[in-house]
Design a protein around this motif. Structure first.
Motif, PDB file in Angstrom:
ATOM      1  N   ASN A 167     -48.168  93.698  43.807  1.00 58.74           N
ATOM      2  CA  ASN A 167     -47.437  94.255  45.284  1.00 58.74           C
ATOM      3  C   ASN A 167     -47.880  95.434  45.380  1.00 58.74           C
ATOM      4  N   GLN A 168     -49.431  96.126  44.417  1.00 56.66           N
ATOM      5  CA  GLN A 168     -50.484  96.718  45.064  1.00 56.66           C
ATOM      6  C   GLN A 168     -51.048  96.468  45.611  1.00 56.66           C
ATOM      7  N   ALA A 169     -51.355  95.044  44.996  1.00 54.62           N
ATOM      8  CA  ALA A 169     -53.230  94.398  45.592  1.00 54.62           C
ATOM      9  C   ALA A 169     -52.870  94.075  46.773  1.00 54.62           C
ATOM     10  N   LYS A 170     -51.296  93.284  47.454  1.00 55.74           N
ATOM     11  CA  LYS A 170     -51.018  93.716  48.443  1.00 55.74           C
ATOM     12  C   LYS A 170     -50.916  93.516  49.179  1.00 55.74           C
TER      13      LYS A 170
ATOM     14  N   LEU B 243     -58.147  85.968  45.248  1.00 53.31           N
ATOM     15  CA  LEU B 243     -58.663  85.272  45.787  1.00 53.31           C
ATOM     16  C   LEU B 243     -60.315  86.191  46.364  1.00 53.31           C
ATOM     17  N   THR B 244     -61.011  85.389  47.325  1.00 52.73           N
ATOM     18  CA  THR B 244     -62.385  85.259  47.787  1.00 52.73           C
ATOM     19  C   THR B 244     -62.654  86.890  48.493  1.00 52.73           C
ATOM     20  N   ASP B 245     -63.654  87.286  49.195  1.00 53.62           N
ATOM     21  CA  ASP B 245     -63.888  87.930  50.618  1.00 53.62           C
ATOM     22  C   ASP B 245     -63.043  87.455  51.587  1.00 53.62           C
TER      23      ASP B 245
ATOM     24  N   ALA C 199     -58.119  94.348  44.082  1.00 53.71           N
ATOM     25  CA  ALA C 199     -56.967  93.492  44.670  1.00 53.71           C
ATOM     26  C   ALA C 199     -57.024  91.862  44.883  1.00 53.71           C
ATOM     27  N   LEU C 200     -58.389  91.794  45.157  1.00 55.46           N
ATOM     28  CA  LEU C 200     -59.207  91.008  45.413  1.00 55.46           C
ATOM     29  C   LEU C 200     -58.557  89.570  43.823  1.00 55.46           C
TER      30      LEU C 200
END
Length: 157
Positions: free
Chosen positions: A143-146, A108-110, A102-103
Motif C-alpha cells: 500500500n505504501q509503495a502504491k 515495476l520498471t521506471d 516502491a518500484l
C-alpha cells in the motif's frame, strides 16, 4: 430397480455439481474442483475397502490423507502467524521508502502509468493480502509503495 435408483442419484448429483460449479466465483472454482476430487477419491477408497478390493489398513491410510493435509495447512498458518508476531518493531511500514524501493516492491520498471501501478498493486495484494494468508507487514508495504508512486505521478502531472 437398484440400478435405476443409482442412475437417478448420479444424474441428480451431476446436476447439483454443475449448478454449484456455475454459481461459484471463478477464483474459487479451482479449490472447489480440488475438493470434489479429494472427496471422490475418499469415496472410491471406502467403496474398495467395503467390497474387499482394498485391505482395511490401506483404506485407513488413504482416508487419513485429507486430515493430514488440513493439519499441515493449520500448522503452516500457525507458523506464519508466529513469524508475523515476531517481526521486529523497527521494521514497520511507517519507515519511508524511496521511489526505487516502491518500484521494486511492485515489480515495476521506471515511469509506470497510473493503470500499471494500480494493476501491479492489485495483483500483488491478491497474493499477499492478510485475509488470504499473507502478511500484514507485506500488505502495508504494498500500500505504501502504491501511494508513493501515485503521489509522484500526481505531483509530476
Amino acid at each position: 430397480m437398484a440400478k435405476l435408483i443409482t442412475l437417478l442419484a448420479l444424474i441428480f448429483l451431476a446436476w447439483y455439481l454443475r449448478n454449484r460449479f456455475i454459481n461459484t466465483p471463478k477464483p474459487e472454482r479451482k479449490r472447489l474442483v480440488t475438493s470434489w476430487l479429494l472427496w471422490a477419491t475418499v469415496a472410491a477408497v471406502v467403496a474398495m475397502a467395503l467390497t474387499g478390493r482394498l485391505h482395511w489398513i490401506g483404506g485407513l491410510l488413504a482416508l487419513s490423507v485429507p486430515f493430514l493435509r488440513q493439519f499441515g495447512l493449520w500448522f503452516m498458518q500457525r507458523k506464519l502467524n508466529q513469524m508475523d508476531q515476531s517481526q521486529p518493531q523497527e521494521a514497520t511500514p511507517e519507515s519511508q521508502i524511496d521511489r526505487q524501493q516502491a518500484l521494486q516492491i511492485l515489480n515495476l520498471t521506471d515511469n509506470p502509468s497510473r493503470e500499471d501501478i494500480i494493476q501491479a498493486h492489485r495483483k500483488m495484494m491478491q497474493k499477499n493480502h492478510p485475509d488470504q494468508g499473507g502478511s500484514d507487514y507485506l500488505a502495508a508495504m504494498l500500500n505504501q509503495a502504491k501511494d508513493l508512486l501515485l503521489k509522484d505521478l500526481d505531483d509530476a502531472g
